[in-house]
Design an enzyme around this catalytic site. Structure first.
Site, PDB file in Angstrom:
ATOM      1  N   ASP A 161       0.831  -1.196   0.000  1.00 24.49           N
ATOM      2  CA  ASP A 161       0.000   0.000   0.000  1.00 24.49           C
ATOM      3  C   ASP A 161       0.876   1.261   0.000  1.00 24.49           C
ATOM      4  OD1 ASP A 161      -2.452   1.295   0.005  1.00 24.49           O
ATOM      5  OD2 ASP A 161      -3.258   0.048   1.612  1.00 24.49           O
ATOM      6  N   ASP A 223     -10.604   2.553  -3.649  1.00 25.72           N
ATOM      7  CA  ASP A 223     -11.040   1.265  -3.082  1.00 25.72           C
ATOM      8  C   ASP A 223     -12.501   1.029  -3.440  1.00 25.72           C
ATOM      9  OD1 ASP A 223      -8.614   1.068  -1.777  1.00 25.72           O
ATOM     10  OD2 ASP A 223      -9.474   0.969   0.240  1.00 25.72           O
TER      11      ASP A 223
END
Ligand SMILES: *[C@@H]1O[C@H](CO)[C@@H](O)[C@H](O)[C@H]1NC(C)=O
Ligand SMILES: *[C@@H]1O[C@H](CO)[C@@H](O)[C@H](O)[C@H]1NC(C)=O
Ligand SMILES: *[C@@H]1O[C@H](CO)[C@@H](O)[C@H](O)[C@H]1NC(C)=O
Ligand SMILES: *[C@@H]1O[C@H](CO)[C@@H](O)[C@H](O)[C@H]1NC(C)=O
Length: 413
Positions: A161, A223
């Site tokens: 990430d 997301d």
């Protein structure tokens, strides 16, 4: 020029081309399929409070068991990936990451063995900053030791990430972490969030030419969350970015629209068809994220539909091209195998209606890249039934129901 001078020149260019070529770890030749914890379980660490929504060893083993016994593994669902919130809040005295002692009492190597014994692969997560997005220890300053730790745990896939760091750091750190992974000698799919953070956190246009050579897949957009609105936004994003993204997409290197939200009670049957159909047409990674016990029958049937899986995993790995019709239906067109006589591709068509009313569509498949002058035979991709044969001139007239998709795969005869 002597022969030895020629060799020097060839070697020089050989090295040069080595630098610019794609990530060659031999992995992700087709888009990865599997399950990842984040979409549904997120940071569910309060397991005493909520034992039914708990990110722990028992959950990961149960997903492996379901994949193994319910046909998912045979259909190609392979990677089981633990996202954020798996670690203790501090590293051990040797600077190594430690799995949460309560939730992962047997450690990660044990889980890897359990997963591998079922013919599946194991994925994990870290962040490129000094903490993860949920404030667990991150990998900044620990690239070597973390890569080594993941390799020792027999990890096959690592999602990295990009929270809490600047743009310049993103542009160098992902490359460095990739080198650390490579130097372990253990092949691990390298999933990057790099371009997403460049574009949506730092408000710059990512230069994919400088990203693609270092990662097996990368997130482009926000997301996914558990709603039809989120799925529609993702579909519209890839539709509007086809020209920017399609050239970077293919075996070993994939644009990643994030997880499927099947099994989370978020979509109707027809919305689920749209969600999966577009991901299949994009040759996108197919990562589930749910409590597998909550998968509905119609969802499972779609996921285990081998005509859809074959199209999703087609070796050419092409992204479907979208055509927006005036009545706001989108036609996605994807070339794929099998090929007739090594010359004429098969082609799939998905007519996607994101609106809330029926739309009548009339289109000529022959206008969209069919080039065999012999007939094509047409399969309804969802049912696997061969419904008609067409030539290049033939029109198909069809009504696309609201929030639904009609799919055809046509094969040259
Ligand atoms: C490391 O990189 C080299 C050169 O690209 C490649 O041949 C090799 O497969 C990579 N190894 C791993 C473990 O990723
Ligand atoms: C992207 O990077 C490549 C390679 O470094 C460079 O040639 C190209 O000009 C860059 N593109 C943009 C739009 O900056
Ligand atoms: C038919 O189209 C495919 C895909 O565009 C192309 O690769 C192939 O060369 C074409 N074949 C002929 C005979 O034009
Ligand atoms: C399509 O053509 C093939 C080959 O001629 C034939 O076997 C098949 O029955 C035809 N299918 C339909 C639906 O007409």
């Amino acid at each position: 020029m002597s022969l030895s001078e020629l060799w020097v020149i060839l070697l020089f260019f050989g090295c040069f081309f080595n630098v610019v070529k794609l990530l060659e770890n031999g992995l992700a030749r087709s888009p990865p399929m599997g399950w990842m914890s984040w979409g549904y379980f997120m940071c569910s660490v309060d397991c005493d409070e909520n034992p039914n929504k708990c990110l722990d060893e028992k959950l990961i083993k149960s997903v492996a068991d379901t994949f193994f016994t319910d046909g998912y593994q045979e259909a190609g669902f392979e990677y089981i990936i633990i996202d954020d919130c798996w670690a203790e809040k501090t590293r051990d005295i040797n600077g190594r990451l430690v799995p949460d002692r309560k939730r992962f009492p047997n450690g990660m190597k044990y889980l890897a063995d359990y997963i591998h014994a079922r013919g599946l692969k194991f994925g994990m997560y870290t962040n490129i900053a000094d903490v993860t997005c949920m404030h667990y220890p991150g990998s900044k300053g620990h690239f070597e030791i973390d890569a080594k730790t993941f390799a020792e745990w027999d990890v096959d896939y690592i999602k990295v990430d990009g929270c809490f760091v600047g743009e310049d750091y993103l542009n160098t750190a992902y490359i460095k972490f990739g080198r650390s992974l490579n130097s372990t000698g253990r092949p691990m799919v390298y999933s990057c969030s790099w371009p997403y953070y460049i574009e949506y956190i730092h408000n710059k246009t990512p230069n994919y030419t400088n990203i693609v050579p270092y990662c097996n897949m990368w997130r482009n957009y926000h997301d996914v969350v558990k709603s039809w609105g989120s799925v529609k936004a993702i579909i519209r994003h890839y539709q509007s970015r086809y020209d920017q993204l399609n050239g970077y997409h293919g075996p070993g290197h994939w644009n990643d629209p994030d997880m499927l939200i099947f099994g989370t009670n978020s979509l109707t049957a027809s919305q689920s068809r749209v969600h999966l159909a577009v991901y299949v047409m994009l040759s996108a990674p197919l990562l589930l994220s749910c409590d597998m016990r909550n998968m509905k029958d119609y969802e499972k049937q779609l996921l285990l539909n081998m005509d859809l899986v074959a199209l999703a995993q087609d070796p050419l790995g092409l992204m479907a091209k979208p055509y927006q019709f005036q009545n706001s239906v989108t036609l996605w067109v994807k070339q794929h195998l099998p090929r007739k006589g090594d010359m004429y591709n098969s082609v799939s068509f998905a007519l996607v209606n994101l609106n809330t009313k029926d739309v009548a569509v009339s289109f000529t498949p022959g206008d969209y890249g069919l080039n065999s002058t012999d007939a094509y035979t047409v399969m309804d991709t969802f049912t696997g039934k061969f419904t008609m044969n067409i030539t290049l001139k033939d029109k198909i007239n069809v009504i696309v129901p609201p929030e639904d998709v009609i799919m055809y795969s046509v094969f040259p005869l």
